[in-house]
Design a protein around this motif. Structure first.
Motif, PDB file in Angstrom:
ATOM      1  N   PRO A 180       0.815  -1.227   0.000  1.00  0.00           N
ATOM      2  CA  PRO A 180       0.000   0.000   0.000  1.00  0.00           C
ATOM      3  C   PRO A 180       0.848   1.277   0.000  1.00  0.00           C
ATOM      4  N   TYR A 181       1.994   1.253   0.721  1.00  0.00           N
ATOM      5  CA  TYR A 181       2.868   2.419   0.748  1.00  0.00           C
ATOM      6  C   TYR A 181       3.303   2.788  -0.675  1.00  0.00           C
ATOM      7  N   GLN A 182       3.611   1.757  -1.461  1.00  0.00           N
ATOM      8  CA  GLN A 182       4.068   2.024  -2.831  1.00  0.00           C
ATOM      9  C   GLN A 182       2.992   2.736  -3.629  1.00  0.00           C
ATOM     10  N   LYS A 183       1.775   2.241  -3.533  1.00  0.00           N
ATOM     11  CA  LYS A 183       0.685   2.855  -4.299  1.00  0.00           C
ATOM     12  C   LYS A 183       0.491   4.306  -3.885  1.00  0.00           C
ATOM     13  N   ILE A 184       0.450   4.547  -2.579  1.00  0.00           N
ATOM     14  CA  ILE A 184       0.237   5.917  -2.097  1.00  0.00           C
ATOM     15  C   ILE A 184       1.401   6.808  -2.531  1.00  0.00           C
ATOM     16  N   GLY A 185       2.631   6.302  -2.392  1.00  0.00           N
ATOM     17  CA  GLY A 185       3.802   7.103  -2.755  1.00  0.00           C
ATOM     18  C   GLY A 185       3.835   7.447  -4.224  1.00  0.00           C
ATOM     19  N   ILE A 186       3.543   6.470  -5.080  1.00  0.00           N
ATOM     20  CA  ILE A 186       3.563   6.720  -6.524  1.00  0.00           C
ATOM     21  C   ILE A 186       2.461   7.696  -6.912  1.00  0.00           C
ATOM     22  N   CYS A 187       1.256   7.519  -6.366  1.00  0.00           N
ATOM     23  CA  CYS A 187       0.157   8.431  -6.696  1.00  0.00           C
ATOM     24  C   CYS A 187       0.427   9.838  -6.175  1.00  0.00           C
ATOM     25  N   GLN A 188       0.973   9.921  -4.990  1.00  0.00           N
ATOM     26  CA  GLN A 188       1.300  11.227  -4.410  1.00  0.00           C
ATOM     27  C   GLN A 188       2.329  11.957  -5.274  1.00  0.00           C
ATOM     28  N   LYS A 189       3.359  11.243  -5.732  1.00  0.00           N
ATOM     29  CA  LYS A 189       4.385  11.862  -6.575  1.00  0.00           C
ATOM     30  C   LYS A 189       3.803  12.322  -7.910  1.00  0.00           C
ATOM     31  N   LEU A 190       2.949  11.489  -8.514  1.00  0.00           N
ATOM     32  CA  LEU A 190       2.336  11.858  -9.796  1.00  0.00           C
ATOM     33  C   LEU A 190       1.439  13.080  -9.636  1.00  0.00           C
ATOM     34  N   ALA A 191       0.722  13.158  -8.521  1.00  0.00           N
ATOM     35  CA  ALA A 191      -0.140  14.320  -8.273  1.00  0.00           C
ATOM     36  C   ALA A 191       0.699  15.598  -8.170  1.00  0.00           C
ATOM     37  N   GLN A 192       1.833  15.495  -7.504  1.00  0.00           N
ATOM     38  CA  GLN A 192       2.717  16.662  -7.390  1.00  0.00           C
ATOM     39  C   GLN A 192       3.268  17.056  -8.753  1.00  0.00           C
ATOM     40  N   CYS A 198      -3.162  17.722  -2.875  1.00  0.00           N
ATOM     41  CA  CYS A 198      -3.402  16.529  -2.074  1.00  0.00           C
ATOM     42  C   CYS A 198      -4.228  16.938  -0.860  1.00  0.00           C
ATOM     43  N   ASP A 199      -5.069  16.035  -0.361  1.00  0.00           N
ATOM     44  CA  ASP A 199      -5.916  16.386   0.779  1.00  0.00           C
ATOM     45  C   ASP A 199      -5.049  16.603   2.022  1.00  0.00           C
ATOM     46  N   SER A 200      -5.686  16.981   3.117  1.00  0.00           N
ATOM     47  CA  SER A 200      -4.942  17.365   4.325  1.00  0.00           C
ATOM     48  C   SER A 200      -4.081  16.221   4.852  1.00  0.00           C
ATOM     49  N   GLU A 205       1.582  13.728   5.114  1.00  0.00           N
ATOM     50  CA  GLU A 205       2.322  12.471   4.968  1.00  0.00           C
ATOM     51  C   GLU A 205       3.029  12.446   3.609  1.00  0.00           C
ATOM     52  N   ASN A 206       4.331  12.163   3.627  1.00  0.00           N
ATOM     53  CA  ASN A 206       5.089  12.044   2.384  1.00  0.00           C
ATOM     54  C   ASN A 206       5.543  10.594   2.226  1.00  0.00           C
ATOM     55  N   TYR A 207       5.077   9.955   1.179  1.00  0.00           N
ATOM     56  CA  TYR A 207       5.419   8.550   0.944  1.00  0.00           C
ATOM     57  C   TYR A 207       6.500   8.479  -0.133  1.00  0.00           C
ATOM     58  N   LYS A 208       7.588   7.808   0.179  1.00  0.00           N
ATOM     59  CA  LYS A 208       8.712   7.750  -0.752  1.00  0.00           C
ATOM     60  C   LYS A 208       9.028   6.305  -1.096  1.00  0.00           C
ATOM     61  N   VAL A 209       8.882   5.977  -2.382  1.00  0.00           N
ATOM     62  CA  VAL A 209       9.157   4.624  -2.860  1.00  0.00           C
ATOM     63  C   VAL A 209      10.606   4.574  -3.348  1.00  0.00           C
ATOM     64  N   ILE A 210      11.406   3.710  -2.756  1.00  0.00           N
ATOM     65  CA  ILE A 210      12.816   3.584  -3.129  1.00  0.00           C
ATOM     66  C   ILE A 210      12.932   2.471  -4.175  1.00  0.00           C
ATOM     67  N   ASP A 211      13.114   2.865  -5.433  1.00  0.00           N
ATOM     68  CA  ASP A 211      13.220   1.868  -6.509  1.00  0.00           C
ATOM     69  C   ASP A 211      14.587   1.893  -7.186  1.00  0.00           C
ATOM     70  N   GLN A 212      15.526   2.686  -6.630  1.00  0.00           N
ATOM     71  CA  GLN A 212      16.885   2.695  -7.152  1.00  0.00           C
ATOM     72  C   GLN A 212      17.851   3.106  -6.045  1.00  0.00           C
ATOM     73  N   TYR A 213      19.100   2.820  -6.267  1.00  0.00           N
ATOM     74  CA  TYR A 213      20.116   3.097  -5.250  1.00  0.00           C
ATOM     75  C   TYR A 213      21.471   3.187  -5.931  1.00  0.00           C
ATOM     76  N   ASP A 214      22.466   3.675  -5.210  1.00  0.00           N
ATOM     77  CA  ASP A 214      23.841   3.726  -5.704  1.00  0.00           C
ATOM     78  C   ASP A 214      24.702   2.811  -4.838  1.00  0.00           C
ATOM     79  N   VAL A 215      25.739   2.261  -5.449  1.00  0.00           N
ATOM     80  CA  VAL A 215      26.720   1.468  -4.696  1.00  0.00           C
ATOM     81  C   VAL A 215      28.077   2.141  -4.850  1.00  0.00           C
ATOM     82  N   ASN A 216      28.670   2.537  -3.752  1.00  0.00           N
ATOM     83  CA  ASN A 216      30.006   3.103  -3.760  1.00  0.00           C
ATOM     84  C   ASN A 216      30.999   2.110  -3.149  1.00  0.00           C
ATOM     85  N   VAL A 217      32.227   2.201  -3.606  1.00  0.00           N
ATOM     86  CA  VAL A 217      33.281   1.316  -3.111  1.00  0.00           C
ATOM     87  C   VAL A 217      34.192   2.125  -2.188  1.00  0.00           C
TER      88      VAL A 217
END
Length: 885
Positions: A180-192, A198-200, A205-217
Motif C-alpha cells: 500500500p505504501y508504494q501505491k500511495i507514494g507513486i500516486c502522491q508523486k504523480l499528483a505533485q 493533495c488532501d490534508s 504524509e510524504n510517501y517515498k518509494v525507493i526503486d533505485q540506489y547507488d553502490v560506492n566502493v
C-alpha cells in the motif's frame, strides 16, 4: 415537377473511449442504413470508397495501422502521448510532428487541456483507496459533467486530452502494487508532478518509494574494500541499509514514510552478503564488478573472453554543476571527488563527435545523453535517467598497434562443391564469391564482401553457412545486422536453405535469452548491432565459429560502442558485408577491417598518416586485396538484366504560394540559421502544407500549390497506363503522408509507407511484391534504402534528394537488382523559382553538386563527405543570392 434527391453515401469513423485505449469503427452510411466495415479495408473496398466523404479519416487510421502503432486496431493512450512527442525523420535534425496531423484527421485533440484537482485518501493506509477529483480551469467538474474514459474526455460535445501526468495518476489509482505504501507514494508523486493538490492527510504524509540506489566502493586498504549502498540523502541511506522493508521518520507535524520495492530489497540483501571484500578477491572485483553487483543474471570471468578484451570500462554519465560564480561545469560525481569538464571543452567534444553517444576524454569514457547534447548545443534539454554502466574494454589499436591476428598470405583458392541442399541456382559471380569465402576459411583469414547492392551478398553467405554446416563448423555462429533486416535474413534462410531454418535463433526483444550457454548451443544466432552492444558481456563469453556482420557500415565509427562490442567477440572466422565500406572517411574502412583482420592495417594513428592524409586509395586497395571482394553490376550483369534509365530529370516552376512563402523564409534567414531554412525550403517545394502545418485537407484539391506533386501525378498516370509499379523515395516524413493521401485520393489504391517507424517492413514488401497491376510504395531514403528486394517495381521516383548519391543509388537498387525482369526508370523532379532564386534554388544547386559527385559515389573506397557537401551548398547559395542582390 418534383425531383428526388439522390442518397449520398458517406463514411463515418466512430471512436469509443476506453480506460486504456481508443477504439475505432468505420461505417458506410447510405441514407438511413449503415454498414459496419472490417478494418483495414481491402484493395477493392478502397477502390470503391476513396471518393466518398470522410475517406481521409480512414487514411489517417491506416497510417497508424501501417506504422504498427495500433493494438488490434486500437490506439493505446501510451502510444497516443508518444506520438504527440514524436520527432519526424528529418535530414537536418529538425523536429516536425506529422503524427499530429494524422490525429487531427481523426478529430482527436493534439494539445492537452490544463486541469486542477485534488487527490484524496478514502481509507486507512492499509487499504490505499484513493480518489481523484478533476476540474477545468474555469471550474467545470469533470467527474460530474464530462463523459469519456482514460486520457480523453468529452465536454459540451468537444473532445479534450488530459495532461499525461494526470492520466498516469488515474491509471496508478486503479493499479495493484506490492505494498500500500508504494501505491500511495507513486500516486502522491504523480499528483505533485501534475500540479494537483493533495488532501490534508496526504499533505502531512510524504510517501517515498525507493526503486533505485547507488553502490560506492570504500577502500580501507589495498586488500580490503567495502561496498556501501547509498540513497539520495542520509536518511534514505540509513533506511536502505536497514533490514526492514518500511520505515517512518517524523519532522514536526509532517512525516515521511519509506518503502523499498522487492527488487531493491533483494539486491541490497545480495550486496550485504558480500559487503566486505578482502585479499585476492579485491583485484578480481575491480576486473569483474558484476560478479557482486546484481545488475545481471550472469557473472563475468574475463578469462572466458577474447584475448582482445583487457577488462571492463565504466561509462561515465555527465551531470551539470553551477559554481558559485554562476558558471556551469559538467562533471562525473563520485563519493570522494568530482571530475570536472569545462563546458567549452565539452562543446568541442560534441562538435568533434557529432554522431557519438560515447566519447573518450583523458582516458575515460563519457556517456553523452541526448539531453546533454541538446542543452550544450543550444537546444531544449530533456530529462535523461541513463545511469553509469560497464562495457568490454578492448585493445583498440587506436594510438598504437596492441592487438594483431597474423595473416596467411597464400592467395590461391580452390573450388569448393556447391552444397546440394541449397535451393537456388547461383550466378557465376555468386559462385565465385562462395569459393572466395570457403578459401578465406581454409587460409584462416577474415573477409570484407563489398559487392554492389543487388548482387546477392546474402545468398552467397547463406551458401557458405551450408558449407560450414557440412564441415560441422557452423555451431555456434553469429549474424549481426540492423534491426530492419532481422526478418529478411530469416526469410532468406528459409527460402534458400530450409534445412537450416530450425537452427536459427533470433536474439532480440525483452524475452531474449540471458544465458551464454544457451547461445553456445545455437547453430545460428541472429541479433542486431544495438542488442549486441547491450548484451556484449553475454555474447563475449561465446567462442563463435563465425561472426558475420551485414551492413557493416554500422561499425564505421571506430570509437562507437557498436564497433567496440563487435571487435570484442571471439571468432574463428570474421566476415563483414557492405556495399558502402567508406561513407564519410577512409577511417570507416579501417574500423571495419580492424574487425575483419585485427591489426592488419596497423594502428589508426599510422593508418591516418599512410592513407588518409595522402588519400592513397589505390595503395590501400592493393593492401586489402587478400581480404576484399567487390563486384559491380556493370562488371557482372551487363546484358543479363534489363537496362536502367537514370537520366529522367525534369524541372518545374514553383507555385505562387511557394514563392510567397520562400520569399518570407529568405527574408527572415540569418547566417546562423541558414541550413534549417534551406531544409524548410526543400520541404516547401514538396508541398506548402509541409511547412505551414495547415489543417489537413484534401491534397488533390491543393495540387496546384505543388508543381512537383503535379509532375509526380503525371509520372504515376503514365505508370498506371502501363499497369506497372513505382517506388517513391523521400527525405522528409511529412512528404510521405502527403503523397500517401494524394495517391489514395487520386487512384483509390493503398499506398503503404516504409520509414523509420515501420516495424513490419518485410511484410509490407512481400504484400507489395505479390499484388498484381498498378501499385505504389512510399519509402524513406535512409530507413528503406538497404535490405529490401522490390523487383516487382520498375519505376523509381526520387521526390526529394539525399545528400549522398551513393545512398540514393542504394535506394534505386531496391528495384534494380537480380530478379528484375523489366527496364528500370529513375526520375528526379527539381523545383526552380525564377522570381526569388534566378541563379538557382536550393534544389537546383543541390542537384548540380550531386551530379558532379556522381562518379565519386561509384568508387566506394573514395570518401564522400556529406558535411562538406552541405557547406558547399551553403556557399553557392550565398554566392548566387549576393549576385542576385
Amino acid at each position: 415537377m418534383f425531383f428526388l434527391r439522390r442518397k449520398t453515401k458517406t463514411l463515418e469513423m466512430r471512436k469509443s473511449l476506453d480506460e486504456e485505449m481508443i477504439s475505432f469503427d468505420l461505417y458506410l452510411l447510405d441514407g438511413k442504413s449503415e454498414e459496419k466495415l472490417t478494418l483495414p479495408l481491402g484493395k477493392e473496398q478502397i477502390s470503391d470508397f476513396y471518393k466518398l466523404p470522410n475517406f481521409q479519416q480512414y487514411m489517417a487510421w491506416e497510417s497508424l495501422y501501417e506504422s504498427d502503432l495500433l493494438h488490434e486496431g486500437k490506439l493505446p493512450y501510451s502510444v497516443y502521448y508518444n506520438l504527440l512527442k514524436s520527432e519526424g525523420e528529418m535530414d537536418d535534425n529538425e523536429a516536425v510532428n506529422e503524427f499530429k496531423l494524422i490525429l487531427q484527421q481523426l478529430h482527436l485533440p493534439v494539445d492537452s487541456r490544463p486541469v486542477t484537482g485534488e487527490l484524496t485518501m478514502e481509507s486507512m493506509i492499509g487499504d490505499a483507496s484513493l480518489s481523484l477529483e478533476l476540474n477545468t480551469t474555469d471550474g467545470a467538474n469533470l467527474n460530474r459533467k464530462a463523459t469519456g474514459k482514460g486520457a480523453v474526455y468529452e465536454l459540451d460535445k468537444i473532445l479534450y486530452l488530459l495532461p499525461e501526468k494526470v492520466y498516469e495518476l488515474k491509471q496508478a489509482i486503479k493499479s495493484q502494487y506490492e505494498d500500500p505504501y508504494q501505491k500511495i507514494g507513486i500516486c502522491q508523486k504523480l499528483a505533485q508532478e501534475a500540479n494537483l493538490n493533495c488532501d490534508s492527510f496526504l499533505s502531512r504524509e510524504n510517501y517515498k518509494v525507493i526503486d533505485q540506489y547507488d553502490v560506492n566502493v570504500k577502500v580501507h586498504s589495498p586488500d580490503h574494500i567495502e561496498l556501501e549502498v547509498n540513497g539520495e540523502d542520509e536518511v534514505e541511506t540509513q533506511f536502505l541499509n536497514h533490514s526492514g522493508n518500511k520505515a517512518s521518520v517524523r519532522d514536526g507535524e509532517k512525516r515521511t514514510r519509506y518503502v523499498k520495492t522487492n527488487d531493491v530489497k533483494e539486491d541490497i540483501e545480495k550486496i550485504a552478503s558480500k559487503r566486505h571484500i578482502t585479499g585476492e578477491e579485491v583485484p578480481l572485483f575491480f576486473d569483474n564488478p558484476y560478479a557482486v553487483l546484481p545488475e545481471h543474471e550472469y557473472q563475468i570471468d574475463l578469462a572466458k573472453f577474447s584475448d582482445r578484451v583487457k577488462g571492463l570500462v565504466e561509462i561515465k554519465k555527465l551531470s551539470p554543476l553551477v559554481s558559485t560564480n554562476g558558471n556551469r561545469e559538467w562533471f562525473v560525481d563520485t563519493d570522494t571527488d568530482k571530475e570536472p569538464l569545462d563546458e567549452d571543452e565539452l562543446r568541442k567534444l560534441l562538435t568533434d563527435h557529432p554522431d557519438k553517444s560515447y566519447v573518450k576524454h583523458n582516458d575515460k569514457w563519457f556517456f553523452i545523453p541526448p539531453s546533454v547534447r541538446k542543452e550544450i548545443m543550444g537546444e531544449t534539454a530533456t530529462n535523461d535517467k541513463s545511469s553509469n554502466s560497464y562495457s568490454l574494454d578492448i585493445k583498440d589499436n587506436q594510438d598504437e598497434l596492441d592487438y594483431k591476428v597474423e595473416v596467411n598470405k597464400q592467395a590461391k583458392f580452390d573450388e569448393y562443391p556447391i552444397p546440394k541442399n541449397l535451393h537456388a541456382t547461383l550466378f557465376p559471380h555468386q559462385e565465385e564469391g562462395y569459393h572466395w569465402l570457403c578459401g578465406l576459411l581454409e587460409h584462416n583469414r577474415g573477409g570484407l564482401l563489398a559487392d554492389d547492392m543487388g548482387l546477392g551478398k546474402t545468398i552467397q553467405v547463406i551458401t557458405y553457412l551450408l558449407y560450414l554446416d557440412k564441415l560441422e563448423k557452423l555451431k555456434p555462429s553469429l549474424v549481426v545486422l540492423p534491426i530492419a533486416l532481422l526478418q529478411n535474413w530469416r526469410a532468406e534462410i528459409e527460402k534458400f536453405a530450409p534445412d537450416l531454418i530450425n537452427s536459427v535463433y533470433i536474439h532480440n526483444g525483452s524475452g531474449r535469452s540471458k544465458s551464454s550457454e544457451f547461445i553456445k548451443n545455437q547453430a545460428i544466432t541472429i541479433t542486431t548491432y544495438d542488442t549486441l552492444k547491450i548484451d556484449q558481456l553475454l555474447f563475449g563469453e561465446v567462442p563463435f565459429e563465425a561472426v558475420i556482420c551485414d551492413e557493416a557500415q554500422n561499425i564505421k565509427s571506430h570509437s562507437s560502442q557498436r564497433s567496440h562490442a563487435l571487435r570484442a567477440m571471439q571468432a574463428n572466422f570474421r566476415l563483414a558485408m557492405t556495399g558502402t565500406p567508406v561513407e564519410n572517411s577512409l577511417e570507416d574502412l579501417w574500423s571495419i577491417m580492424d574487425f575483419v583482420q585485427p591489426g592488419y592495417l596497423g594502428s589508426l594513428k599510422d593508418f591516418r598518416q599512410t592513407y588518409v592524409k595522402t588519400v592513397a586509395t589505390e595503395q590501400l586497395l592493393e593492401k586489402i586485396r587478400l581480404h576484399y571482394l567487390r563486384r559491380t553490376k556493370k562488371e557482372v550483369l551487363e546484358g543479363k538484366i534489363p537496362k536502367k534509365h537514370d537520366d529522367l530529370i525534369e524541372t518545374v516552376e514553383a507555385s505562387r504560394k511557394q514563392k510567397e512563402l520562400s520569399r518570407v523564409m529568405v527574408q527572415s534567414m540569418t547566417k546562423k540559421d541558414t541550413l534549417p531554412v534551406l531544409s524548410q525550403l526543400r520541404q516547401l517545394y514538396g508541398h506548402p502544407s509541409a511547412v505551414t502545418k495547415e489543417e489537413p485537407t484534401q491534397v488533390l484539391a491543393t495540387i496546384k500549390d505543388s508543381p512537383k506533386m503535379e509532375k509526380l501525378i503525371s509520372y504515376l498516370d503514365h505508370i498506371k497506363s502501363k499497369n506497372e509499379k513505382a517506388l517513391i523515395f523521400t527525405t522528409f516524413r511529412q512528404h510521405n503522408f502527403l503523397i500517401k493521401q494524394l495517391v489514395m485520393e487520386k487512384y483509390g489504391i493503398p499506398a503503404a509507407i516504409i520509414d523509420g517507424a515501420t516495424s513490419n517492413r518485410q511484410e509490407i514488401v512481400d504484400m507489395f511484391n505479390r499484388s498484381s497491376g498498378f501499385g505504389i510504395l512510399i519509402l524513406s531514403v535512409r530507413a528503406a534504402g538497404v535490405g529490401l528486394n522490390i523487383t516487382s517495381a520498375n519505376h523509381v521516383i526520387h521526390f526529394s534528394r539525399w545528400w549522398n548519391p551513393a545512398v540514393e543509388n542504394q535506394a534505386t537498387d531496391r528495384a534494380y537488382r537480380i530478379g528484375q525482369e523489366k527496364e528500370v526508370y529513375v526520375y528526379q523532379i527539381i523545383t526552380k523559382d525564377q522570381e526569388n532564386f534566378p541563379n538557382g534554388t536550393v534544389e537546383e544547386i543541390m542537384h548540380d553538386i550531386l551530379q558532379d559527385k556522381k562518379e565519386l559515389a561509384d568508387n566506394v573506397i573514395i570518401p564522400f563527405d556529406m558535411n562538406a557537401l552541405k557547406r558547399e551548398l551553403l556557399e553557392k547559395m550565398r554566392e548566387k543570392q549576393s549576385v542576385n542582390e
